[in-house]
Design an enzyme around this catalytic site. Structure first.
Site, PDB file in Angstrom:
ATOM      1  N   TRP A 101      -1.837  -2.970   4.356  1.00  0.00           N
ATOM      2  CA  TRP A 101      -0.926  -3.799   5.158  1.00  0.00           C
ATOM      3  C   TRP A 101       0.049  -2.916   5.919  1.00  0.00           C
ATOM      4  O   TRP A 101       0.371  -3.194   7.079  1.00  0.00           O
ATOM      5  CB  TRP A 101      -0.199  -4.817   4.276  1.00  0.00           C
ATOM      6  N   ASP A 168       8.244  -5.677   4.489  1.00  0.00           N
ATOM      7  CA  ASP A 168       7.194  -6.667   4.242  1.00  0.00           C
ATOM      8  C   ASP A 168       7.218  -6.957   2.747  1.00  0.00           C
ATOM      9  O   ASP A 168       6.854  -6.108   1.936  1.00  0.00           O
ATOM     10  CB  ASP A 168       5.834  -6.088   4.672  1.00  0.00           C
ATOM     11  N   LYS A 192       1.549 -16.087  -1.131  1.00  0.00           N
ATOM     12  CA  LYS A 192       1.395 -15.274  -2.334  1.00  0.00           C
ATOM     13  C   LYS A 192       2.309 -15.785  -3.453  1.00  0.00           C
ATOM     14  O   LYS A 192       1.858 -16.106  -4.521  1.00  0.00           O
ATOM     15  CB  LYS A 192       1.703 -13.804  -2.026  1.00  0.00           C
TER      16      LYS A 192
END
Ligand SMILES: *Cc1c(COP(=O)(O)O)cnc(C)c1O
Length: 356
Positions: A101, A168, A192
């Site tokens: 990511w 993030d 998530k």
């Protein structure tokens, strides 16, 4: 048989959140209409949005100059939206490269300005978090990924920097106390640990904005979303509602201090099994192990599929590792009960006894 959802995302949610959400899909709070058919500008929905924002503010202990936004496009849109809004073409941003990511965020930022990867663990397939690095004080901002969902590593402490800090937090937001004030921009896809897919939380500090020279399309400009209170266009009303319910649940459970305590107990128990069971090995350096996504391999690779099947038969769903890492990944977000950990440990022991 009872099933335990170990998927990395979309992921497990508290049962009471699912029950309330499904009731509200049929009828919201006795108003004679469904949650998903009311106007996003109705009093009922605006109350939901305001409650969600308030929970975020309290849980992250935000300052008054930090704006809470609910956006679409996933965490992935933020990879480009952040540099688009805050990085000029000739300026440099610093990134910590700790996984897939982070790499994607770096790739997008390079479209808008200079990117310096100030440290990376790519050399060892991202099995640790780099700690010795210098963040240039001239850099426009420093971007980190607090939890690396695919590899299973997590920052145990947040960096102290003098430049704006951008994070993030998609896969560990609301899993432990975080000093929200220390960040200038936080973003997280909800699916998530916060809710259902379709909404992305963004927390942005006011003075970060309005400093780039380029034109920004209206819908990609944080300032419009702030001005319109996340109601610039039709937002994902259902996903915002589910996030609100989950945040309400987190507070009811005792907030982030309580969440951290339970999450630690669950993770320590499962890591203890990974470390003591002769058939399994943890993937990540011990000091950097994630409490959300626990990655491990099996010492007899020919048994990988058969262990995955044994786990499935016991009700543990979604433990197959990401193809970039192999092996297994148990994602144990806030809503995973200790019982789920115990069942998985039971399968690991039984499997080792049979195949060790
Ligand atoms: C899942 C994930 C993303 C991507 O999220 P989308 O909402 O699917 O775009 C980004 N960063 C991290 C750390 C993730 O876990």
């Amino acid at each position: 048989m009872k099933k335990y959802n170990f998927y990395s995302g979309p992921a497990i949610l508290p049962k009471e959140v699912l029950e309330q959400a499904s009731k509200s899909v049929v009828e919201l709070d006795n108003i004679g209409m469904s949650l998903i058919e009311i106007s996003h500008r109705s009093k009922e929905f605006v109350n939901i949005l305001e409650e969600a924002k308030q929970h975020v503010r309290e849980l992250l202990q935000l300052d008054s100059d930090q704006h809470v936004l609910f956006m679409q496009g996933g965490a992935s849109l933020q990879f480009c939206m952040i540099p688009y809004n805050i990085l000029n073409e000739h300026e440099t941003a610093s990134y910590l490269e700790t996984g897939v990511w982070a790499k994607k965020a770096i790739k997008e930022a390079r479209l808008f300005g200079n990117v310096e990867v100030i440290a990376s663990s790519a050399d060892t397939n991202f099995n640790y978090i780099p700690k010795k690095y210098l963040v240039p004080p001239t850099s426009k901002y420093f971007h980190i990924t607090t939890n690396n969902t695919i590899y299973g590593s997590q920052m145990q402490s947040m960096p102290e920097v003098t430049i704006p800090l951008v994070a993030d937090m998609s896969s560990d937001i609301f899993s432990r106390p975080v000093e929200g004030k220390k960040f200038d921009l936080i973003y997280a896809g909800a699916q998530k640990n916060m809710g259902t897919a379709g909404v992305t939380l963004v927390v942005v500090r006011d003075n970060l904005l309005g400093k780039v020279k380029r034109q920004i399309p209206t819908i990609l400009d944080y300032r419009t979303h702030i001005k319109e209170n996340s109601l610039l266009n039709t937002p994902c009303t259902f996903a915002i509602y589910v996030s609100m319910l989950t945040l309400r649940w987190i507070k009811k459970m005792g907030g982030l201090v309580a969440m951290e305590k339970i999450n630690e107990e669950k993770a320590i128990k499962l890591y203890n099994e990974i470390d003591s069971n002769p058939l399994f090995t943890g993937v990540i350096a011990k000091q950097d192990r994630s409490r959300m996504n626990l990655t491990f391999t099996i010492n007899k690779p020919e048994l990988e599929e058969s262990f995955n099947n044994a786990a499935k038969e016991a009700g543990c769903i979604g433990i197959k590792g990401h193809r970039l890492v192999g092996g297994f990944r148990a994602s144990i977000y806030n809503a995973m009960p200790m019982e789920g950990i115990d069942v998985l440990i039971g399968v690991m022991r039984e499997f080792a006894a049979k195949n060790g």
